[in-house]
Design a protein around this motif. Structure first.
Motif, PDB file in Angstrom:
ATOM      1  N   ASP A  25       0.944  -1.155   0.056  1.00 19.25           N
ATOM      2  CA  ASP A  25      -0.151  -0.015   0.002  1.00 19.25           C
ATOM      3  C   ASP A  25       1.003   1.297  -0.117  1.00 19.25           C
ATOM      4  O   ASP A  25       0.388   2.254  -0.652  1.00 19.25           O
ATOM      5  CB  ASP A  25      -1.099  -0.086   1.321  1.00 19.25           C
ATOM      6  CG  ASP A  25      -2.125  -1.142   1.011  1.00 19.25           C
ATOM      7  OD1 ASP A  25      -2.247  -1.314  -0.111  1.00 19.25           O
ATOM      8  OD2 ASP A  25      -2.590  -1.453   2.214  1.00 19.25           O
ATOM      9  N   THR A  26       2.027   1.246   0.521  1.00 19.34           N
ATOM     10  CA  THR A  26       2.891   2.331   0.872  1.00 19.34           C
ATOM     11  C   THR A  26       3.480   2.550  -0.616  1.00 19.34           C
ATOM     12  O   THR A  26       3.581   3.801  -1.137  1.00 19.34           O
ATOM     13  CB  THR A  26       4.040   2.077   1.589  1.00 19.34           C
ATOM     14  OG1 THR A  26       3.265   2.061   3.052  1.00 19.34           O
ATOM     15  CG2 THR A  26       4.953   3.236   1.611  1.00 19.34           C
ATOM     16  N   VAL A  27       3.837   1.542  -1.532  1.00 16.43           N
ATOM     17  CA  VAL A  27       4.527   1.468  -2.743  1.00 16.43           C
ATOM     18  C   VAL A  27       3.363   2.263  -3.878  1.00 16.43           C
ATOM     19  O   VAL A  27       3.828   3.055  -4.485  1.00 16.43           O
ATOM     20  CB  VAL A  27       4.954   0.172  -3.002  1.00 16.43           C
ATOM     21  CG1 VAL A  27       5.570   0.330  -4.480  1.00 16.43           C
ATOM     22  CG2 VAL A  27       6.125  -0.249  -2.215  1.00 16.43           C
ATOM     23  N   ALA A  28       2.158   1.631  -3.487  1.00 20.02           N
ATOM     24  CA  ALA A  28       1.170   2.071  -4.392  1.00 20.02           C
ATOM     25  C   ALA A  28       0.613   3.445  -4.331  1.00 20.02           C
ATOM     26  O   ALA A  28       0.301   3.970  -5.207  1.00 20.02           O
ATOM     27  CB  ALA A  28      -0.167   1.026  -4.295  1.00 20.02           C
ATOM     28  N   ARG A  29       0.826   3.918  -2.857  1.00 19.09           N
ATOM     29  CA  ARG A  29       0.538   5.501  -2.939  1.00 19.09           C
ATOM     30  C   ARG A  29       1.230   6.607  -3.174  1.00 19.09           C
ATOM     31  O   ARG A  29       1.163   7.672  -3.574  1.00 19.09           O
ATOM     32  CB  ARG A  29       0.413   5.599  -1.322  1.00 19.09           C
ATOM     33  CG  ARG A  29      -1.028   5.116  -0.779  1.00 19.09           C
ATOM     34  CD  ARG A  29      -0.977   5.454   0.849  1.00 19.09           C
ATOM     35  NE  ARG A  29      -0.782   6.684   0.852  1.00 19.09           N
ATOM     36  CZ  ARG A  29      -0.279   7.132   2.228  1.00 19.09           C
ATOM     37  NH1 ARG A  29       0.107   6.346   3.300  1.00 19.09           N
ATOM     38  NH2 ARG A  29      -0.104   8.578   2.382  1.00 19.09           N
ATOM     39  N   ALA A  30       2.644   6.083  -3.625  1.00 17.35           N
ATOM     40  CA  ALA A  30       3.649   6.688  -4.617  1.00 17.35           C
ATOM     41  C   ALA A  30       2.930   7.410  -5.728  1.00 17.35           C
ATOM     42  O   ALA A  30       2.505   6.804  -6.576  1.00 17.35           O
ATOM     43  CB  ALA A  30       4.851   6.159  -4.911  1.00 17.35           C
ATOM     44  N   ASP A  31       3.128   8.566  -5.718  1.00 17.07           N
ATOM     45  CA  ASP A  31       2.915   9.649  -7.125  1.00 17.07           C
ATOM     46  C   ASP A  31       3.930   9.092  -8.219  1.00 17.07           C
ATOM     47  O   ASP A  31       3.738   9.189  -9.360  1.00 17.07           O
ATOM     48  CB  ASP A  31       2.797  10.955  -7.142  1.00 17.07           C
ATOM     49  CG  ASP A  31       1.722  11.209  -5.844  1.00 17.07           C
ATOM     50  OD1 ASP A  31       0.801  11.040  -5.903  1.00 17.07           O
ATOM     51  OD2 ASP A  31       1.987  11.928  -4.937  1.00 17.07           O
ATOM     52  N   LEU A  32       5.098   8.994  -7.814  1.00 22.30           N
ATOM     53  CA  LEU A  32       6.251   8.780  -8.731  1.00 22.30           C
ATOM     54  C   LEU A  32       7.164   7.691  -8.345  1.00 22.30           C
ATOM     55  O   LEU A  32       7.573   7.633  -6.927  1.00 22.30           O
ATOM     56  CB  LEU A  32       7.208  10.105  -8.813  1.00 22.30           C
ATOM     57  CG  LEU A  32       8.639   9.852  -9.654  1.00 22.30           C
ATOM     58  CD1 LEU A  32       8.089   9.770 -11.156  1.00 22.30           C
ATOM     59  CD2 LEU A  32       9.266  10.934  -9.378  1.00 22.30           C
TER      60      LEU A  32
END
Length: 107
Positions: A25-32
């Motif tokens: 989820d942390t990885v998926a939340r990244a904009d870039l």
């Protein structure tokens, strides 16, 4: 103008299957999403767990070389979270070291 927070996350410790520092989820939340090697990161590193969970698509990841050459967009004023997943590609590490050494000797 409202206060805007920007975060940079650099993941360097999960370099083999089964290793994991960040939840998908942390990885998926990244904009870039930036990787030194998309193929390696999606197969073995932090991004692999998010990709396996269907949370990250390889088409939404830019390689550092693409960003540096201008072939892909890097961080913008709209980027809230950027995540770099670095596996330690030897050729890139050597190139970075050469740039740092050249800058040091120029001083």
């Amino acid at each position: 103008m409202p206060w805007v927070r920007h975060s940079s996350i650099t993941a360097v410790g999960a370099d083999a299957p089964g290793k994991q520092e960040l939840d998908p989820d942390t990885v998926a939340r990244a904009d870039l999403l930036c990787a030194d090697s998309i193929a390696h990161c999606v197969d073995y590193d932090e991004m692999s767990h998010a990709a396996a969970a269907g949370r990250v698509d390889r088409e939404n990841i830019a390689e550092t070389g693409q960003i540096l050459s201008g072939a892909a967009s890097g961080r913008t004023s709209d980027t809230r979270i950027n995540l770099a997943d670095l596996t330690g590609i030897a050729a890139q590490d050597i190139a970075i070291a050469n740039v740092v050494l050249a800058a040091h000797h120029a001083v």
